[in-house]
Write a protein that holds these residues in place. Structure first.
Motif, mmCIF file in Angstrom:
data_model
loop_
_atom_site.group_PDB
_atom_site.id
_atom_site.type_symbol
_atom_site.label_atom_id
_atom_site.label_comp_id
_atom_site.label_asym_id
_atom_site.label_seq_id
_atom_site.Cartn_x
_atom_site.Cartn_y
_atom_site.Cartn_z
ATOM 1 N N LYS A 8 0.821 -1.380 0.142
ATOM 2 C CA LYS A 8 0.002 0.086 0.092
ATOM 3 C C LYS A 8 0.960 1.322 -0.017
ATOM 4 C CE LYS A 8 -4.055 -2.032 2.185
ATOM 5 N NZ LYS A 8 -5.076 -2.046 3.480
ATOM 6 N N LYS A 9 1.925 1.353 0.700
ATOM 7 C CA LYS A 9 2.968 2.474 0.749
ATOM 8 C C LYS A 9 3.289 2.670 -0.796
ATOM 9 C CE LYS A 9 5.706 1.160 4.453
ATOM 10 N NZ LYS A 9 6.566 1.129 5.292
ATOM 11 N N ASN A 10 3.735 1.713 -1.340
ATOM 12 C CA ASN A 10 4.450 1.508 -2.720
ATOM 13 C C ASN A 10 3.328 2.090 -3.733
ATOM 14 O OD1 ASN A 10 6.739 0.556 -4.441
ATOM 15 N ND2 ASN A 10 5.227 -0.392 -5.524
ATOM 16 N N VAL A 11 2.233 1.680 -3.389
ATOM 17 C CA VAL A 11 1.165 2.157 -4.533
ATOM 18 C C VAL A 11 0.833 3.738 -4.191
ATOM 19 C CG1 VAL A 11 -1.263 2.029 -4.972
ATOM 20 C CG2 VAL A 11 -0.033 0.192 -4.764
ATOM 21 N N LEU A 12 0.857 4.083 -3.057
ATOM 22 C CA LEU A 12 0.615 5.763 -2.740
ATOM 23 C C LEU A 12 1.564 6.662 -3.239
ATOM 24 C CD1 LEU A 12 -0.875 7.854 -1.279
ATOM 25 C CD2 LEU A 12 -0.007 7.109 0.882
ATOM 26 N N LEU A 13 2.689 6.068 -2.728
ATOM 27 C CA LEU A 13 3.881 6.950 -2.948
ATOM 28 C C LEU A 13 4.347 7.180 -4.500
ATOM 29 C CD1 LEU A 13 6.344 5.807 -0.119
ATOM 30 C CD2 LEU A 13 5.117 7.968 -0.223
ATOM 31 N N ALA A 15 1.914 6.860 -6.867
ATOM 32 C CA ALA A 15 1.048 7.613 -7.532
ATOM 33 C C ALA A 15 0.977 9.028 -7.318
ATOM 34 C CB ALA A 15 -0.270 7.239 -6.934
ATOM 35 N N LEU A 16 1.765 9.381 -6.067
ATOM 36 C CA LEU A 16 2.104 10.685 -5.844
ATOM 37 C C LEU A 16 3.480 11.427 -6.576
ATOM 38 C CD1 LEU A 16 1.348 10.948 -2.098
ATOM 39 C CD2 LEU A 16 -0.047 11.885 -3.979
ATOM 40 N N GLY A 17 4.174 10.377 -7.064
ATOM 41 C CA GLY A 17 5.339 10.779 -7.888
ATOM 42 C C GLY A 17 6.660 10.600 -7.152
ATOM 43 N N PHE A 18 6.678 9.828 -5.957
ATOM 44 C CA PHE A 18 7.871 9.897 -5.216
ATOM 45 C C PHE A 18 8.590 8.458 -5.890
ATOM 46 C CE2 PHE A 18 5.263 11.714 -1.979
ATOM 47 C CZ PHE A 18 6.186 12.445 -1.407
ATOM 48 N N GLU A 39 -3.326 14.869 -1.860
ATOM 49 C CA GLU A 39 -2.733 14.456 -2.988
ATOM 50 C C GLU A 39 -1.943 15.500 -3.612
ATOM 51 O OE1 GLU A 39 -5.032 12.503 -5.806
ATOM 52 O OE2 GLU A 39 -5.835 10.797 -4.368
ATOM 53 N N THR A 40 -2.353 16.828 -3.738
ATOM 54 C CA THR A 40 -1.844 17.775 -4.459
ATOM 55 C C THR A 40 -0.398 18.289 -3.734
ATOM 56 O OG1 THR A 40 -3.862 18.812 -5.349
ATOM 57 C CG2 THR A 40 -1.858 20.251 -5.455
ATOM 58 N N LEU A 41 -0.682 18.593 -2.449
ATOM 59 C CA LEU A 41 0.595 18.645 -1.620
ATOM 60 C C LEU A 41 1.769 17.760 -1.671
ATOM 61 C CD1 LEU A 41 -1.237 20.753 1.242
ATOM 62 C CD2 LEU A 41 0.328 21.597 -0.452
ATOM 63 N N GLY A 42 1.135 16.515 -1.539
ATOM 64 C CA GLY A 42 2.084 15.413 -1.624
ATOM 65 C C GLY A 42 2.805 15.278 -2.866
ATOM 66 N N MET A 43 2.136 15.857 -4.023
ATOM 67 C CA MET A 43 3.097 15.690 -5.221
ATOM 68 C C MET A 43 3.834 16.965 -5.310
ATOM 69 S SD MET A 43 0.163 14.629 -8.413
ATOM 70 C CE MET A 43 -1.385 15.709 -7.798
ATOM 71 N N ASP A 44 3.562 18.031 -4.549
ATOM 72 C CA ASP A 44 4.669 19.150 -4.563
ATOM 73 C C ASP A 44 5.680 18.590 -3.679
ATOM 74 O OD1 ASP A 44 2.972 20.822 -5.636
ATOM 75 O OD2 ASP A 44 2.162 21.896 -3.852
ATOM 76 N N ARG A 47 7.766 16.413 -5.849
ATOM 77 C CA ARG A 47 8.469 17.144 -7.152
ATOM 78 C C ARG A 47 9.798 17.761 -6.236
ATOM 79 N NH1 ARG A 47 4.877 20.342 -7.874
ATOM 80 N NH2 ARG A 47 3.671 18.984 -9.195
ATOM 81 N N PHE A 48 9.522 18.427 -5.045
ATOM 82 C CA PHE A 48 10.659 18.846 -4.265
ATOM 83 C C PHE A 48 11.770 17.869 -4.197
ATOM 84 C CE2 PHE A 48 12.505 19.737 -0.216
ATOM 85 C CZ PHE A 48 13.174 20.881 -0.685
ATOM 86 N N PHE A 49 11.557 16.583 -3.809
ATOM 87 C CA PHE A 49 12.333 15.558 -3.579
ATOM 88 C C PHE A 49 13.170 15.230 -5.034
ATOM 89 C CE2 PHE A 49 10.541 12.922 0.010
ATOM 90 C CZ PHE A 49 10.632 14.082 0.961
ATOM 91 N N LYS A 50 12.658 15.382 -6.089
ATOM 92 C CA LYS A 50 13.244 15.115 -7.176
ATOM 93 C C LYS A 50 14.142 16.170 -7.657
ATOM 94 C CE LYS A 50 9.691 12.169 -9.638
ATOM 95 N NZ LYS A 50 8.724 11.858 -10.593
#
Length: 334
Positions: A8-13, A15-18, A39-44, A47-50
């Motif tokens: 479940k962690k893998n699917v969520l992360l 999906a968010l782009g991690f 989700e929007t903040l999670g994707m932010d 993106r910051f990580f990348k």
């Protein structure tokens, strides 16, 4: 999704782009639940990580950001300059945002500190840039009721807490001064911990060590040392206050004649009361009682202001702004 197993962690992360190989065990259950709902903040954050190559600092800041949003949905997270404005007091929140905004706008009053590309920053802006450039630290500021009575604010490492009692009484000018003062504490903490060098190669840690030795101070992590060392930054802090106050505060505190009119210079322009702002910058370099009488003062304060009567006048100015009384020149939040 309360039970976040590996799948479940893998699917969520994902999906968010991690990058799941870098972050699969980074977030705890509460943080994962928040990411699932935001989700929007999670994707932010992903993106910051990348953008920062999934560095240790970026991941640490991402976790701090999630925790801040869990605690306060209105927390302001600045991914560009690596600071978190977790202040819940609206006025204090705005003041810190204004100090931060100046870093972004580069609309500067003074030409004090230099960056490698030649852009000059006021001292508060330079401190914020330090945290942006640092490979180790992020700056966090918040307010609560945890501080002892009479303590306006406290900084540990790169995290500042401001007293709610203080915020309820002080003028905006006093609050801006306190924030700048506390950023200096964080600045010195980070500079000493990271062995950062000046542009000319002089190691900042060695400079602090030498200053402590020359002044007979054994604990560099103490308030005594920080406040003695801050004497070198009084003018820089004062200019940051002028910059903030002209743009966001009173519009400028000016020299008055005996009739209460602004004094003009040879060009017909109003003259800013530099001594008032400089007086404010001495806050923290001495201790006063409830009546504003100085009960203790550090050596650098006495060296910079040898006249004891002038030091008393400075103390009264700072106390007036701190209490937000009728003698204060700054404006209160409410």
């Amino acid at each position: 999704m309360n039970d976040f197993n590996a799948y479940k962690k893998n699917v969520l992360l994902k999906a968010l782009g991690f990058n799941t190989s870098q972050t699969i065990n980074l977030f705890n259950g509460q943080q994962l639940q928040w990411l699932e709902k935001n989700e929007t903040l999670g994707m932010d954050i992903a993106r910051f990580f990348k953008q920062n190559n999934n560095s240790v600092v970026a991941k640490a800041f991402g976790k701090l950001a999630v925790d801040a949003w869990i605690e306060n949905k209105d927390a302001e997270v600045d991914f560009l300059f690596h600071n978190i404005n977790n202040l819940t007091d609206p006025c204090a929140k705005n003041i810190f945002t204004e100090l931060d905004t100046e870093m972004l706008k580069k609309d500067l009053l003074s030409k004090l500190m230099y960056t490698p590309n030649g852009v000059r920053l006021t001292f508060a802006e330079s401190i914020l840039k330090l945290f942006n450039d640092s490979d180790t630290f992020n700056y966090v500021i918040q307010n609560d009721n945890s501080l002892d009575e009479g303590t306006n604010a406290s900084t540990s490492g790169a995290s500042t807490t401001v007293s709610n009692t203080y915020l309820a009484n002080a003028t905006q000018l006093s609050i801006a001064r306190t924030m700048t003062h506390e950023m200096v504490h964080a600045y010195l903490n980070v500079k000493y911990s990271n062995f950062m060098s000046f542009d000319n190669g002089l190691d900042f840690k060695l400079k602090m060590d030498e200053y402590a030795k020359d002044n007979g101070i054994t604990d560099i992590n103490s308030n005594e040392f920080h406040h003695e060392f801050m004497g070198q930054y009084v003018d820089a802090m004062a200019i940051s206050l002028v910059d903030w106050d002209v743009k966001y505060g009173t519009g400028g505190i000016y020299v008055k004649d005996s009739n209460g009119n602004n004094v003009k210079d040879s060009n017909g322009d109003d003259i800013l009361d530099w001594e008032y702002y400089r007086s404010m910058a001495f806050g923290g370099l001495f201790q006063i009682d409830t009546s504003g009488n100085i009960v203790s003062e550090i050596d650098s304060f006495k060296a910079l202001v040898p006249d004891s009567n002038k030091r008393k006048e400075i103390a009264k100015k700072i106390l007036n702004e701190q209490k937000g009384n009728t003698k204060a020149k700054g404006t209160k939040c409410n």
